[in-house]
Scaffold this motif. Structure first.
Motif, mmCIF file in Angstrom:
data_model
loop_
_atom_site.group_PDB
_atom_site.id
_atom_site.type_symbol
_atom_site.label_atom_id
_atom_site.label_comp_id
_atom_site.label_asym_id
_atom_site.label_seq_id
_atom_site.Cartn_x
_atom_site.Cartn_y
_atom_site.Cartn_z
ATOM 1 N N LYS A 145 30.390 50.267 -18.044
ATOM 2 C CA LYS A 145 31.537 49.932 -17.195
ATOM 3 C C LYS A 145 32.195 51.194 -16.648
ATOM 4 O O LYS A 145 32.619 51.219 -15.479
ATOM 5 C CB LYS A 145 32.550 49.098 -17.974
ATOM 6 C CG LYS A 145 33.726 48.650 -17.128
ATOM 7 C CD LYS A 145 34.461 47.512 -17.756
ATOM 8 C CE LYS A 145 35.697 47.081 -16.984
ATOM 9 N NZ LYS A 145 35.772 47.349 -15.588
ATOM 10 N N MET A 146 32.269 52.232 -17.460
ATOM 11 C CA MET A 146 32.843 53.497 -16.995
ATOM 12 C C MET A 146 32.060 54.040 -15.804
ATOM 13 O O MET A 146 32.656 54.507 -14.826
ATOM 14 C CB MET A 146 32.858 54.531 -18.131
ATOM 15 C CG MET A 146 33.864 54.243 -19.223
ATOM 16 S SD MET A 146 33.745 55.429 -20.595
ATOM 17 C CE MET A 146 34.626 56.841 -19.891
ATOM 18 N N VAL A 147 30.733 53.975 -15.891
ATOM 19 C CA VAL A 147 29.890 54.458 -14.783
ATOM 20 C C VAL A 147 30.087 53.565 -13.565
ATOM 21 O O VAL A 147 30.250 54.051 -12.446
ATOM 22 C CB VAL A 147 28.407 54.530 -15.209
ATOM 23 C CG1 VAL A 147 27.504 54.803 -14.016
ATOM 24 C CG2 VAL A 147 28.215 55.592 -16.293
ATOM 25 N N GLU A 148 30.056 52.252 -13.780
ATOM 26 C CA GLU A 148 30.246 51.319 -12.666
ATOM 27 C C GLU A 148 31.594 51.535 -11.984
ATOM 28 O O GLU A 148 31.699 51.418 -10.758
ATOM 29 C CB GLU A 148 30.150 49.874 -13.169
ATOM 30 C CG GLU A 148 28.763 49.458 -13.570
ATOM 31 C CD GLU A 148 28.705 48.101 -14.268
ATOM 32 O OE1 GLU A 148 27.585 47.617 -14.459
ATOM 33 O OE2 GLU A 148 29.770 47.552 -14.634
ATOM 34 N N ASP A 149 32.621 51.854 -12.772
ATOM 35 C CA ASP A 149 33.967 52.058 -12.229
ATOM 36 C C ASP A 149 34.177 53.457 -11.657
ATOM 37 O O ASP A 149 35.249 53.760 -11.154
ATOM 38 C CB ASP A 149 35.025 51.796 -13.309
ATOM 39 C CG ASP A 149 35.070 50.339 -13.743
ATOM 40 O OD1 ASP A 149 34.461 49.481 -13.075
ATOM 41 O OD2 ASP A 149 35.718 50.070 -14.786
ATOM 42 N N GLY A 150 33.153 54.316 -11.787
ATOM 43 C CA GLY A 150 33.266 55.661 -11.236
ATOM 44 C C GLY A 150 34.218 56.560 -12.005
ATOM 45 O O GLY A 150 34.894 57.396 -11.409
#
Length: 99
Positions: free
Chosen positions: A34-39
């Motif tokens: 999720k951190m990666v998806e959220d940038g």
């Protein structure tokens, strides 16, 4: 090196704790995704990756210790395939400590 045992595994007494810890790690990995998806900021992601690696390593060490104190020690006491068990332990240590 996959070996199936008919007997109880040496980690059996701590199985519930191991499963709980692995589920927590699974949640941490989902959080990373999720951190990666959220940038999110790179450093924040890297810190969380280090935390997951550490947690997973601790679970591995617990199982390794249990295996050594259980399966390997039993083989040495009973003189049952002790050379094979020591070789297996050395091999798993090599794999476990590989980066």
């Amino acid at each position: 090196m996959e070996e199936s045992h008919a007997h109880t595994h040496s980690y059996e007494p701590m199985k519930a704790d191991l499963v709980r810890r692995l589920r927590r790690i699974e949640g941490q990995v989902r959080g990373l995704q999720k951190m990666v998806e959220d940038g999110r900021y790179c450093v924040d992601i890297l810190v969380q990756i280090a935390a997951v690696k550490s947690a997973l390593h601790q679970v591995g060490l617990s199982i390794l210790e249990s295996h050594t104190r259980g399966c390997v020690a039993e083989a040495l006491r009973e003189r049952d395939r002790e050379e094979e068990k020591v070789d297996e332990l050395i091999q798993v240590l090599r794999q476990f400590t590989k980066l």
